[in-house]
Motif scaffolding. Structure first.
Motif, PDB file in Angstrom:
ATOM      1  N   UNK A 291      37.817  94.870   0.401  1.00 32.09           N
ATOM      2  CA  UNK A 291      37.555  95.910  -0.583  1.00 32.09           C
ATOM      3  C   UNK A 291      38.769  95.950  -1.516  1.00 32.09           C
ATOM      4  N   UNK A 292      38.840  96.904  -2.408  1.00 26.80           N
ATOM      5  CA  UNK A 292      39.982  97.094  -3.309  1.00 26.80           C
ATOM      6  C   UNK A 292      39.642  96.752  -4.750  1.00 26.80           C
ATOM      7  N   UNK A 293      38.976  97.672  -5.430  1.00 30.36           N
ATOM      8  CA  UNK A 293      38.688  97.573  -6.865  1.00 30.36           C
ATOM      9  C   UNK A 293      38.071  96.233  -7.270  1.00 30.36           C
ATOM     10  N   UNK A 294      37.096  95.793  -6.512  1.00 30.75           N
ATOM     11  CA  UNK A 294      36.439  94.526  -6.824  1.00 30.75           C
ATOM     12  C   UNK A 294      35.450  94.684  -7.971  1.00 30.75           C
ATOM     13  N   UNK A 295      35.297  93.636  -8.771  1.00 32.55           N
ATOM     14  CA  UNK A 295      34.203  93.526  -9.725  1.00 32.55           C
ATOM     15  C   UNK A 295      33.617  92.126  -9.585  1.00 32.55           C
ATOM     16  N   UNK A 296      32.684  91.763 -10.474  1.00 31.70           N
ATOM     17  CA  UNK A 296      32.043  90.464 -10.331  1.00 31.70           C
ATOM     18  C   UNK A 296      33.019  89.309 -10.493  1.00 31.70           C
ATOM     19  N   UNK A 297      34.057  89.491 -11.313  1.00 32.74           N
ATOM     20  CA  UNK A 297      35.031  88.417 -11.529  1.00 32.74           C
ATOM     21  C   UNK A 297      35.913  88.235 -10.297  1.00 32.74           C
ATOM     22  N   UNK A 298      36.334  89.347  -9.698  1.00 31.70           N
ATOM     23  CA  UNK A 298      37.135  89.256  -8.476  1.00 31.70           C
ATOM     24  C   UNK A 298      36.322  88.658  -7.345  1.00 31.70           C
ATOM     25  N   UNK A 299      35.056  89.038  -7.260  1.00 23.68           N
ATOM     26  CA  UNK A 299      34.191  88.480  -6.216  1.00 23.68           C
ATOM     27  C   UNK A 299      34.034  86.977  -6.410  1.00 23.68           C
ATOM     28  N   UNK A 300      33.820  86.557  -7.651  1.00 25.22           N
ATOM     29  CA  UNK A 300      33.686  85.124  -7.922  1.00 25.22           C
ATOM     30  C   UNK A 300      34.963  84.370  -7.569  1.00 25.22           C
ATOM     31  N   UNK A 301      36.113  84.994  -7.799  1.00 22.54           N
ATOM     32  CA  UNK A 301      37.384  84.332  -7.506  1.00 22.54           C
ATOM     33  C   UNK A 301      37.602  84.150  -6.015  1.00 22.54           C
ATOM     34  N   UNK A 302      36.838  84.896  -5.208  1.00 25.87           N
ATOM     35  CA  UNK A 302      36.973  84.795  -3.746  1.00 25.87           C
ATOM     36  C   UNK A 302      35.898  83.910  -3.124  1.00 25.87           C
ATOM     37  N   UNK A 303      35.179  83.181  -3.954  1.00 24.43           N
ATOM     38  CA  UNK A 303      34.076  82.361  -3.445  1.00 24.43           C
ATOM     39  C   UNK A 303      34.537  81.339  -2.413  1.00 24.43           C
ATOM     40  N   UNK A 304      35.745  80.809  -2.593  1.00 22.66           N
ATOM     41  CA  UNK A 304      36.247  79.791  -1.660  1.00 22.66           C
ATOM     42  C   UNK A 304      37.035  80.392  -0.508  1.00 22.66           C
ATOM     43  N   UNK A 305      37.177  81.706  -0.494  1.00 20.86           N
ATOM     44  CA  UNK A 305      37.942  82.366   0.561  1.00 20.86           C
ATOM     45  C   UNK A 305      37.048  82.624   1.777  1.00 20.86           C
ATOM     46  N   UNK A 306      37.638  82.696   2.951  1.00 22.53           N
ATOM     47  CA  UNK A 306      36.855  82.951   4.173  1.00 22.53           C
ATOM     48  C   UNK A 306      36.509  84.432   4.310  1.00 22.53           C
ATOM     49  N   UNK A 307      35.775  84.928   3.341  1.00 25.00           N
ATOM     50  CA  UNK A 307      35.362  86.333   3.301  1.00 25.00           C
ATOM     51  C   UNK A 307      33.896  86.410   3.688  1.00 25.00           C
ATOM     52  N   UNK A 308      33.537  87.425   4.476  1.00 22.04           N
ATOM     53  CA  UNK A 308      32.158  87.548   4.951  1.00 22.04           C
ATOM     54  C   UNK A 308      31.374  88.650   4.260  1.00 22.04           C
ATOM     55  N   UNK A 309      32.052  89.623   3.652  1.00 22.91           N
ATOM     56  CA  UNK A 309      31.358  90.713   2.966  1.00 22.91           C
ATOM     57  C   UNK A 309      32.326  91.394   2.018  1.00 22.91           C
TER      58      UNK A 309
END
Length: 448
Positions: A291-309
């Motif tokens: 979490x932490x002030x995410x938007x669509x750009x931040x979410x896209x930047x985490x596409x390669x990260x081992x994030x599950x939700x």
């Protein structure tokens, strides 16, 4: 689904005062002029999408239908209008018996739209239609803006679930509507219990930093939460030192720990470190929620990260920078008299400054290319071309004042996923660009 579907009691207040005063003063003047009964057609549309957006999302239709059903001038409302001198007694007498008896057509909720799309069409007497302008725009502008942001975030997240958690960042009632719109746009759950109660959206939530700070040690806080909620819970691990917290979390809950949540720092870097540490501790199935002030750009930047939700709050409930869809409600046709069979005449605003409109009762269809992918939004008046007859977008929502198009949120959510999938691939690009489909006009009367 609302609370009535769950067998729960519902108290629905009148929506009649969710309006601007000039709707009522126009009514009063039209009643005196003898024009209030003229058959009229109003349409909801937007002249442009927010800068850089490729498509819009229709959301709020179900709430509009509720609002129309409950648009009643009860004793308390009439007393307020009388005491404030808003309208005269003749108009109050007319309002006392108000029930919308016309027809409403619209794009199905969850469908996508483009500049000029007649998202909703309201037909009836001028008097009964004009009163609905503000409440319809209030709902559609808010919900469509949230749903569009949610759709972009959902596209960026791919198969990873999104949690709506923006209730504390907006008005308490707007938060419930935002949860509903987010669910339509692709979010899978909400932290807002009112939204869960009202619309049966799945709810989630475990603990905040305050719970950790309450206890003498972080380990004590984790133990209390696991003892209460079980090892499958989600532990918040960034109150103090993330690495120490992850170690303590696995030691307390065991390798079956459900998830850890990270709410600060360089999420890309932290997620990789936490994933490595969890695997080394044997908690290979423990998920990572960020979490932490995410938007669509931040979410896209985490596409390669081992994030599950992802958990998203502020940016979602504010439309990710575009809190309104800029929709308008315009009279596009009206009869020349109050006679029931008087023909409709196209009318349109002609002022300069980019606020012109196109007259006439419109249809809309989406033309597909040879591969079945949408290639244009076609809007016109008169007869629909045969090749587009099976691709019309407007459906009946209200007939003779009766709602005929109730749908569950899951149906609406699935419709949006299908509509987005039917657009060209460039629709999901986050880079700024023009609407992914051009708007083409056909059979528009001259002078409109």
């Amino acid at each position: 689904m609302d609370t009535a579907d769950l067998g729960l009691p519902v108290t629905v207040p009148s929506t009649a005062l969710f309006t601007d005063q000039y709707e009522l003063t126009m009514l009063q003047a039209a009643l005196k002029a003898g024009t209030a009964g003229r058959r009229s057609v109003f349409e909801v549309f937007t002249r442009r999408l927010p800068n850089g957006r490729r498509y819009g999302v229709v959301a709020g239709t179900g709430r509009v239908l509720d609002a129309v059903e409950n648009f009643r001038f009860d004793e308390g409302v009439l007393r307020f209008l009388r005491e404030k001198g808003v309208v005269d007694e003749e108009t109050l007498d007319w309002l006392d018996g108000y029930r919308f008896s016309g027809d409403i057509w619209g794009y199905p909720e969850g469908e996508v739209y483009f500049p000029g799309s007649p998202i909703m069409r309201v037909e009836g007497s001028f008097a009964e239609c004009v009163l609905l302008e503000t409440v319809i725009l209030s709902i559609l502008n808010h919900d469509s803006a949230i749903a569009a942001a949610a759709s972009r975030m959902s596209s960026a997240a791919g198969d990873r679930p999104l949690i709506e958690m923006g209730a504390r960042r907006t008005h308490e009632l707007a938060a419930v509507a935002a949860s509903r719109a987010a669910y339509i746009g692709g979010f899978s759950s909400t932290s807002d219990l009112a939204a869960g109660f009202r619309y049966n959206i799945p709810t989630v939530g475990t603990s905040a930093h305050a719970f950790t700070l309450l206890h003498d040690t972080e380990r004590d806080a984790f133990r209390a939460q696991v003892d209460s909620l079980g090892a499958g819970t989600t532990l918040l691990v960034d109150t103090y030192d993330v690495a120490e917290a992850v170690r303590a979390a696995v030691e307390v809950a065991g390798p079956e720990l459900g998830a850890v949540r990270v709410d600060s720092g360089d999420l890309l870097l932290v997620a990789h470190r936490v994933r490595q540490q969890l695997d080394e501790l044997g908690a290979r199935n423990t998920k990572i929620v960020v979490t932490s002030d995410l938007d669509e750009y931040a979410i896209a930047s985490l596409a390669a990260a081992p994030v599950d939700a992802y958990g998203v709050g502020t940016q979602l409930v504010t439309g990710s920078g575009h809190p309104t869809a800029s929709m308008v409600y315009k009279l596009v046709a009206r009869a020349g008299s109050a006679e029931p069979d008087a023909p409709l005449v196209p009318v349109a605003k002609k002022s300069t400054g980019g606020k012109t409109s196109i007259g006439g009762r419109k249809w809309a269809a989406r033309r597909l290319d040879a591969d079945g992918v949408a290639e244009a939004e076609v809007i016109g008046t008169g007869e629909v071309p045969p090749e587009l007859a099976g691709r019309q977008l407007l459906v009946p929502l209200v007939r003779g004042g009766e709602v005929i198009a109730r749908e569950s949120l899951d149906v609406v959510r699935d419709r949006h996923a299908a509509a987005r999938a039917g657009l060209p691939l460039s629709a999901t690009q986050l880079s700024r660009g023009e609407p992914v489909l051009p708007t083409e006009y056909a059979h528009v009367p001259s002078g409109s």
